[in-house]
Design an enzyme around this catalytic site. Sequence first.
Site, PDB file in Angstrom:
ATOM      1  N   ARG A   1      58.510 -54.328  16.250  1.00 49.27           N
ATOM      2  CA  ARG A   1      57.333 -54.315  15.374  1.00 49.27           C
ATOM      3  C   ARG A   1      57.735 -54.549  13.914  1.00 49.27           C
ATOM      4  O   ARG A   1      57.026 -55.234  13.175  1.00 49.27           O
ATOM      5  CB  ARG A   1      56.580 -52.984  15.530  1.00 49.27           C
TER       6      ARG A   1
ATOM      7  N   ARG B   1      48.617 -45.755  25.544  1.00 53.48           N
ATOM      8  CA  ARG B   1      49.315 -44.574  25.021  1.00 53.48           C
ATOM      9  C   ARG B   1      48.604 -43.344  25.576  1.00 53.48           C
ATOM     10  O   ARG B   1      47.449 -43.432  26.003  1.00 53.48           O
ATOM     11  CB  ARG B   1      49.250 -44.560  23.486  1.00 53.48           C
TER      12      ARG B   1
ATOM     13  N   ARG C   1      54.592 -41.536  13.828  1.00 55.59           N
ATOM     14  CA  ARG C   1      53.529 -41.650  14.851  1.00 55.59           C
ATOM     15  C   ARG C   1      54.095 -41.341  16.230  1.00 55.59           C
ATOM     16  O   ARG C   1      53.427 -40.734  17.066  1.00 55.59           O
ATOM     17  CB  ARG C   1      52.889 -43.051  14.807  1.00 55.59           C
TER      18      ARG C   1
HETATM   19  N1  LIG Z   1      44.841 -61.176  18.097  1.00 56.55           N
HETATM   20  C1  LIG Z   1      44.549 -59.934  18.447  1.00 56.55           C
HETATM   21  N2  LIG Z   1      45.314 -58.918  18.034  1.00 56.55           N
HETATM   22  C2  LIG Z   1      44.974 -57.663  18.396  1.00 56.55           C
HETATM   23  C3  LIG Z   1      43.826 -57.388  19.183  1.00 56.55           C
HETATM   24  N3  LIG Z   1      43.747 -56.046  19.374  1.00 56.55           N
HETATM   25  C4  LIG Z   1      44.784 -55.508  18.704  1.00 56.55           C
HETATM   26  N4  LIG Z   1      45.525 -56.479  18.120  1.00 56.55           N
HETATM   27  C5  LIG Z   1      46.702 -56.340  17.275  1.00 56.55           C
HETATM   28  O1  LIG Z   1      47.822 -56.091  18.082  1.00 56.55           O
HETATM   29  C6  LIG Z   1      48.784 -55.392  17.335  1.00 56.55           C
HETATM   30  C7  LIG Z   1      49.323 -54.242  18.158  1.00 56.55           C
HETATM   31  O2  LIG Z   1      48.309 -53.321  18.392  1.00 56.55           O
HETATM   32  P1  LIG Z   1      48.619 -51.940  19.110  1.00 56.55           P
HETATM   33  O3  LIG Z   1      49.353 -52.198  20.376  1.00 56.55           O
HETATM   34  O4  LIG Z   1      47.364 -51.162  19.203  1.00 56.55           O
HETATM   35  O5  LIG Z   1      49.689 -51.253  18.151  1.00 56.55           O
HETATM   36  P2  LIG Z   1      49.560 -50.685  16.674  1.00 56.55           P
HETATM   37  O6  LIG Z   1      49.020 -51.757  15.773  1.00 56.55           O
HETATM   38  O7  LIG Z   1      50.962 -50.332  16.372  1.00 56.55           O
HETATM   39  O8  LIG Z   1      48.648 -49.490  16.728  1.00 56.55           O
HETATM   40  C8  LIG Z   1      48.072 -54.949  16.047  1.00 56.55           C
HETATM   41  O9  LIG Z   1      48.472 -55.831  15.010  1.00 56.55           O
HETATM   42  C9  LIG Z   1      46.633 -55.159  16.332  1.00 56.55           C
HETATM   43  O10 LIG Z   1      45.897 -55.494  15.165  1.00 56.55           O
HETATM   44  C10 LIG Z   1      43.034 -58.491  19.603  1.00 56.55           C
HETATM   45  O11 LIG Z   1      42.036 -58.385  20.283  1.00 56.55           O
HETATM   46  N5  LIG Z   1      43.448 -59.725  19.213  1.00 56.55           N
HETATM   47  N1  LIG Z   2      48.643 -44.001   3.561  1.00 56.37           N
HETATM   48  C1  LIG Z   2      49.350 -43.404   4.507  1.00 56.37           C
HETATM   49  N2  LIG Z   2      50.368 -42.606   4.187  1.00 56.37           N
HETATM   50  C2  LIG Z   2      51.100 -42.010   5.134  1.00 56.37           C
HETATM   51  N3  LIG Z   2      50.879 -42.109   6.461  1.00 56.37           N
HETATM   52  C3  LIG Z   2      49.870 -42.908   6.851  1.00 56.37           C
HETATM   53  C4  LIG Z   2      49.049 -43.593   5.913  1.00 56.37           C
HETATM   54  N4  LIG Z   2      48.127 -44.293   6.599  1.00 56.37           N
HETATM   55  C5  LIG Z   2      48.353 -44.068   7.905  1.00 56.37           C
HETATM   56  N5  LIG Z   2      49.399 -43.230   8.072  1.00 56.37           N
HETATM   57  C6  LIG Z   2      49.993 -42.762   9.330  1.00 56.37           C
HETATM   58  O1  LIG Z   2      50.820 -43.847   9.799  1.00 56.37           O
HETATM   59  C7  LIG Z   2      50.782 -43.912  11.212  1.00 56.37           C
HETATM   60  C8  LIG Z   2      50.334 -45.309  11.652  1.00 56.37           C
HETATM   61  O2  LIG Z   2      48.961 -45.477  11.344  1.00 56.37           O
HETATM   62  P1  LIG Z   2      47.997 -46.243  12.333  1.00 56.37           P
HETATM   63  O3  LIG Z   2      46.617 -46.070  11.793  1.00 56.37           O
HETATM   64  O4  LIG Z   2      48.260 -45.847  13.738  1.00 56.37           O
HETATM   65  O5  LIG Z   2      48.516 -47.748  12.078  1.00 56.37           O
HETATM   66  P2  LIG Z   2      48.123 -49.125  12.780  1.00 56.37           P
HETATM   67  O6  LIG Z   2      46.806 -48.935  13.472  1.00 56.37           O
HETATM   68  O7  LIG Z   2      48.033 -50.088  11.646  1.00 56.37           O
HETATM   69  O8  LIG Z   2      49.226 -49.442  13.706  1.00 56.37           O
HETATM   70  C9  LIG Z   2      49.863 -42.818  11.699  1.00 56.37           C
HETATM   71  O9  LIG Z   2      50.635 -41.716  12.130  1.00 56.37           O
HETATM   72  C10 LIG Z   2      49.035 -42.473  10.460  1.00 56.37           C
HETATM   73  O10 LIG Z   2      48.640 -41.113  10.468  1.00 56.37           O
END
Ligand SMILES: Nc1nc2c(ncn2[C@@H]2O[C@H](COP(=O)(O)OP(=O)(O)O)[C@@H](O)[C@H]2O)c(=O)[nH]1
Ligand SMILES: Nc1ncnc2c1ncn2[C@@H]1O[C@H](COP(=O)(O)OP(=O)(O)O)[C@@H](O)[C@H]1O
Length: 404
Positions: free
Chosen positions: A279, A175, A268
């Site tokens: 997702r 990203r 987000r």
């Molecule tokens: N199994 C596994 N899952 C991962 C790893 N790193 C990230 N993830 C998972 O992959 C999913 C997608 O992550 P990401 O692309 O960063 O998107 P986001 O969770 O929407 O911020 C999330 O559920 C993360 O917890 C890893 O090393 N192993």
């Molecule tokens: N408790 C909450 N209430 C409202 N918005 C939240 C809360 N926790 C996280 N967010 C927002 O939701 C979005 C997704 O959070 P993020 O930490 O990126 O999720 P993940 O890592 O689980 O994918 C972000 O824009 C974050 O600022």
Amino acid sequence: MGEAPVFYVENLKDRFSNGFNLRFKGFETSIDVGDKTFVIGSNNNDSISSIEVQIYDKSRGKWVIPTVLGTGPKRYEGHSAILLNEDRIMVITWGSTPDDCIWFLEVDTEYVKQQKKASGTEVVAWSKGVRGDAEKPVVISGPSGVGKGTLINMLMKEFPTMFGFSVSHTTRAPRSIEKNGVHYHFTERSIMEKDIKDGKFLEFASVHGNLYGTSIEAVEAVADSGKRCILDIDVQGAKSVRASSLDAVFIFISPPSVAKLEERLHLRGTETEEQIQKRLRNAKAEIEQGKSSGIFDHILCNDHLEKCYDDLKKLLGLDGTTSTNPKPSSKGINLPSKHAASKINNKILVKSETPGSGNPSKNSIVLDVSLLKGGAPSRTRGLNVYSVDPNPFSDSLNGIHKLS
Ligand SMILES: Nc1nc2c(ncn2[C@@H]2O[C@H](COP(=O)(O)OP(=O)(O)O)[C@@H](O)[C@H]2O)c(=O)[nH]1
Ligand SMILES: Nc1ncnc2c1ncn2[C@@H]1O[C@H](COP(=O)(O)OP(=O)(O)O)[C@@H](O)[C@H]1O
């Protein structure tokens, strides 16, 4: 029952002269485990010396070159080898740096047995030995958009010296705000698949159409720095870690509702509508598994962020009742550069080949292996180190002092 016999490791400095067809051009030791002889040798050339393993199968009268998992010691001038527990060989290298001198070649541990079964070949696995213990890593899982990253950032910001993030590998595109090596190691699928095959990953999973994985090095580097490791991984990854030798705390973050999750993903704004819908479809199954699979030790609902963060801190013991000082990073071991090693019960006595010279604490060291933890594919931790009052005429372990 009397004391277990003291036995000396064969430091086979002389080359084998019994007709074995060894490939080594340097130095080797041999250890018998059951009906196999494990010959560990170095191949020296001018710039590097690498360690290799050959197995002589006595029942079949055959030499076997095993699949070697993990990375073993690199530069060294020789080694001692000692069999522990009939399933691993402790390899103590000569002339290595203090953080690179204790290794374990696993030959019949549970991990090696599993790998042998999976590959149908002879397998051995390296694990690096490290002093003392590391704090249990924290595995955080939950559907995309639930707030895992937000909570982890808050924790790292408030306790920067206490926690370190396990930087995963992924094949997804970065990203705009993400930095390579900080948020993820962004990589090609073919490279990642090869590294997985080579045993470099603790776990991996296909998530939302991309490959994600935690390398062993990502977790161990954080532990080596004395910090507590945080993993942000999906439910499949958490399940794999649960089944691995890594002892961790497992936390599932759940959303107040799928509608709120969708709202957060839209706000987000890092995914296309199609990616968001994918997702959300996956989220339903993840929430179900997270809540019912028995993988997780704790489930936190992230409705109000501050409240959820407070709950997270409480269950990590960060509510002011425990010390938030980081553990000291794992220290190395100052071994004599040339030594002989012998085993007495669960203690390994490492004696300098030139007693009386130099620093006394470097002349005789005791390595206590009674509390070893972990092992391949990760580090072997729990090694305790003592200095011994030097006495060239005795193998006695009297007068030993724990080295902090
Ligand atoms: N199994 C596994 N899952 C991962 C790893 N790193 C990230 N993830 C998972 O992959 C999913 C997608 O992550 P990401 O692309 O960063 O998107 P986001 O969770 O929407 O911020 C999330 O559920 C993360 O917890 C890893 O090393 N192993
Ligand atoms: N408790 C909450 N209430 C409202 N918005 C939240 C809360 N926790 C996280 N967010 C927002 O939701 C979005 C997704 O959070 P993020 O930490 O990126 O999720 P993940 O890592 O689980 O994918 C972000 O824009 C974050 O600022």
